[in-house]
Design an enzyme around this catalytic site. Structure first.
Site, PDB file in Angstrom:
ATOM      1  N   SER A  99       0.873  -1.184   0.000  1.00 65.30           N
ATOM      2  CA  SER A  99       0.000   0.000   0.000  1.00 65.30           C
ATOM      3  C   SER A  99       0.903   1.225   0.000  1.00 65.30           C
ATOM      4  CB  SER A  99      -0.853   0.006   1.271  1.00 65.30           C
ATOM      5  OG  SER A  99      -1.440   1.275   1.472  1.00 65.30           O
ATOM      6  N   TYR A 153      -1.902  -0.929  10.445  1.00 66.04           N
ATOM      7  CA  TYR A 153      -1.888  -1.167   8.995  1.00 66.04           C
ATOM      8  C   TYR A 153      -0.550  -0.742   8.386  1.00 66.04           C
ATOM      9  CZ  TYR A 153      -3.639  -1.133   4.160  1.00 66.04           C
ATOM     10  OH  TYR A 153      -3.828  -1.362   2.814  1.00 66.04           O
ATOM     11  N   LYS A 179       2.344  -2.918   6.423  1.00 63.20           N
ATOM     12  CA  LYS A 179       2.740  -2.680   5.032  1.00 63.20           C
ATOM     13  C   LYS A 179       4.209  -2.244   4.932  1.00 63.20           C
ATOM     14  CE  LYS A 179      -1.283  -3.740   3.198  1.00 63.20           C
ATOM     15  NZ  LYS A 179      -1.454  -4.984   2.410  1.00 63.20           N
TER      16      LYS A 179
HETATM   17  N1  LIG Z   1      -8.518  -0.903  -1.965  1.00 59.18           N
HETATM   18  C1  LIG Z   1      -7.522  -0.052  -1.731  1.00 59.18           C
HETATM   19  O1  LIG Z   1      -7.658   1.172  -1.855  1.00 59.18           O
HETATM   20  C2  LIG Z   1      -6.177  -0.583  -1.320  1.00 59.18           C
HETATM   21  C3  LIG Z   1      -5.098   0.291  -1.330  1.00 59.18           C
HETATM   22  C4  LIG Z   1      -3.844  -0.180  -0.982  1.00 59.18           C
HETATM   23  C5  LIG Z   1      -3.677  -1.509  -0.660  1.00 59.18           C
HETATM   24  N2  LIG Z   1      -4.741  -2.354  -0.647  1.00 59.18           N
HETATM   25  C6  LIG Z   1      -4.499  -3.745  -0.301  1.00 59.18           C
HETATM   26  O2  LIG Z   1      -5.136  -4.588  -1.231  1.00 59.18           O
HETATM   27  C7  LIG Z   1      -5.393  -5.854  -0.634  1.00 59.18           C
HETATM   28  C8  LIG Z   1      -6.821  -6.257  -0.973  1.00 59.18           C
HETATM   29  O3  LIG Z   1      -7.702  -5.339  -0.342  1.00 59.18           O
HETATM   30  P1  LIG Z   1      -9.050  -4.813  -1.011  1.00 59.18           P
HETATM   31  O4  LIG Z   1      -9.037  -3.338  -0.899  1.00 59.18           O
HETATM   32  O5  LIG Z   1      -9.252  -5.447  -2.336  1.00 59.18           O
HETATM   33  O6  LIG Z   1     -10.121  -5.297   0.069  1.00 59.18           O
HETATM   34  P2  LIG Z   1     -11.158  -6.491   0.157  1.00 59.18           P
HETATM   35  O7  LIG Z   1     -12.062  -6.482  -1.021  1.00 59.18           O
HETATM   36  O8  LIG Z   1     -11.749  -6.368   1.513  1.00 59.18           O
HETATM   37  O9  LIG Z   1     -10.262  -7.803   0.062  1.00 59.18           O
HETATM   38  C9  LIG Z   1      -9.580  -8.330   1.160  1.00 59.18           C
HETATM   39  C10 LIG Z   1      -9.294  -9.801   0.894  1.00 59.18           C
HETATM   40  O10 LIG Z   1      -8.509 -10.311   1.997  1.00 59.18           O
HETATM   41  C11 LIG Z   1      -9.125 -11.485   2.504  1.00 59.18           C
HETATM   42  N3  LIG Z   1      -8.955 -11.613   3.949  1.00 59.18           N
HETATM   43  C12 LIG Z   1      -9.384 -10.747   4.912  1.00 59.18           C
HETATM   44  N4  LIG Z   1      -9.159 -11.265   6.140  1.00 59.18           N
HETATM   45  C13 LIG Z   1      -8.574 -12.468   5.942  1.00 59.18           C
HETATM   46  C14 LIG Z   1      -8.126 -13.504   6.824  1.00 59.18           C
HETATM   47  N5  LIG Z   1      -8.255 -13.418   8.161  1.00 59.18           N
HETATM   48  N6  LIG Z   1      -7.583 -14.617   6.277  1.00 59.18           N
HETATM   49  C15 LIG Z   1      -7.464 -14.738   4.936  1.00 59.18           C
HETATM   50  N7  LIG Z   1      -7.887 -13.814   4.058  1.00 59.18           N
HETATM   51  C16 LIG Z   1      -8.444 -12.700   4.556  1.00 59.18           C
HETATM   52  C17 LIG Z   1     -10.611 -11.316   2.195  1.00 59.18           C
HETATM   53  O11 LIG Z   1     -11.216 -12.607   2.173  1.00 59.18           O
HETATM   54  P3  LIG Z   1     -12.781 -12.855   2.555  1.00 59.18           P
HETATM   55  O12 LIG Z   1     -13.512 -11.599   2.223  1.00 59.18           O
HETATM   56  O13 LIG Z   1     -13.153 -14.033   1.709  1.00 59.18           O
HETATM   57  O14 LIG Z   1     -12.845 -13.153   4.020  1.00 59.18           O
HETATM   58  C18 LIG Z   1     -10.577 -10.636   0.838  1.00 59.18           C
HETATM   59  O15 LIG Z   1     -10.470 -11.588  -0.190  1.00 59.18           O
HETATM   60  C19 LIG Z   1      -5.093  -5.693   0.857  1.00 59.18           C
HETATM   61  O16 LIG Z   1      -3.838  -6.239   1.160  1.00 59.18           O
HETATM   62  C20 LIG Z   1      -5.064  -4.176   1.041  1.00 59.18           C
HETATM   63  O17 LIG Z   1      -4.232  -3.789   2.115  1.00 59.18           O
HETATM   64  C21 LIG Z   1      -5.997  -1.909  -0.957  1.00 59.18           C
END
Ligand SMILES: NC(=O)c1ccc[n+]([C@@H]2O[C@H](COP(=O)([O-])OP(=O)(O)OC[C@H]3O[C@@H](n4cnc5c(N)ncnc54)[C@H](OP(=O)(O)O)[C@@H]3O)[C@@H](O)[C@H]2O)c1
Length: 259
Positions: A145, A158, A162
């Site tokens: 991130s 967080y 990261k």
């Molecule tokens: N969206 C953004 O703006 C953004 C920006 C920077 C970085 N990121 C990073 O991108 C990645 C994906 O995030 P997202 O934004 O796409 O959010 P998201 O849609 O909430 O996806 C999160 C994923 O992580 C899984 N997860 C959560 N808790 C878990 C656990 N205890 N064990 C195993 N898997 C788990 C979830 O699985 P289930 O839902 O099936 O439980 C889901 O598939 C993350 O690492 C986040 O830090 C996101």
């Protein structure tokens, strides 16, 4: 993208958001996919349907990464599905918004570090060992991130996870380059996903964010997929230990007043 066709890739957290976007792009590129999820079964089946419609072979695997002692079994199952893996995408993560004062027993900090840092650390080690034993190279992409580079209030857990992930990206790259295993990070900016789009697409919020981004808009999940495909492909064959920032320019602009 060069060299991705038929590659076997494990994507963690493929049940929604960025992980689902990564799965769609890698499916389009002809990869075979292991799609991990934890709780969102409907979401991962939707991703499965989307990648199958794009012609990809894919299978689903469930695991809760807070249960760190189950990761080894999880990885072995993932490795066996296509008789090996060529790439690992450590994408699963939790976005913890809290403070040390509110998290008095430290449980939110522990969960955040378990899912966002310890799980990728252990899965990367399992992947690297399996590649070494099989005398093959591989590629790891750690989804970090912009909070790995600069953070703000409410994000201590967080950001720690990261910044730690960026650290292991670099050290693993150094340790495993000799085996032909490349390790790179992706640092997304603000990308609306199912979890956040109702907040981020609210007009006042959208304006607040987008005016700070030189490109003037949020990112898209499939754009994170394109960057991931690049990091897994031969096109980035001489790249390891790098963190690729994909954020519309948000972090490049310091917190200076508007001129
Ligand atoms: N969206 C953004 O703006 C953004 C920006 C920077 C970085 N990121 C990073 O991108 C990645 C994906 O995030 P997202 O934004 O796409 O959010 P998201 O849609 O909430 O996806 C999160 C994923 O992580 C899984 N997860 C959560 N808790 C878990 C656990 N205890 N064990 C195993 N898997 C788990 C979830 O699985 P289930 O839902 O099936 O439980 C889901 O598939 C993350 O690492 C986040 O830090 C996101």
């Amino acid at each position: 993208m060069q060299g991705l066709k038929t590659k076997r890739i494990l994507i963690t957290g493929a049940s929604s958001g960025i992980g689902a976007g990564m799965a769609r792009v890698l499916a389009r590129e002809g990869c075979r996919l292991v799609l991990h999820y934890n709780r969102n079964e409907a979401g991962v089946y939707q991703t499965l349907k989307q990648v199958q419609e794009l012609g990809a072979e894919a299978q689903i695997l469930k695991a809760d990464f807070r249960q760190l002692n189950q990761l080894s079994l999880f990885f072995n199952q993932a490795w066996q599905i296509f008789d090996g893996l060529d790439g690992l995408v450590n994408n699963a993560g939790i976005v913890t918004k809290s403070t040390a004062l509110k998290d008095a027993d430290g449980s939110q900090f522990d969960d955040t570090l378990a899912v966002n840092l310890q799980a990728p650390y252990r899965l990367s080690a399992a992947f690297a060992q399996a590649c070494i034993d099989s005398e093959q190279g591989g590629a790891i992409v750690n989804n970090s991130s912009i909070h790995g580079q600069a953070s703000c209030e409410w994000f201590s857990a967080y950001a720690a996870s990261k910044m730690g992930l960026d650290a292991i990206t670099k050290v693993h790259a150094v340790e495993w380059g000799q085996y032909g295993i490349r390790v790179n990070g992706l640092a997304p900016g603000v990308v609306p996903v199912e979890r956040t789009e109702h907040i981020l697409n609210e007009p006042a919020m959208q304006q607040k964010w987008c005016e700070r981004m030189p490109l003037g808009r949020y990112g898209k999940t499939d754009e994170m997929g394109e960057a991931t495909a690049y990091l897994l492909s031969d096109a980035s064959g001489w790249m390891t230990g790098s963190i690729l920032t994909v954020d519309g320019g948000l972090i490049a602009r310091g917190n200076y007043p508007q001129r």
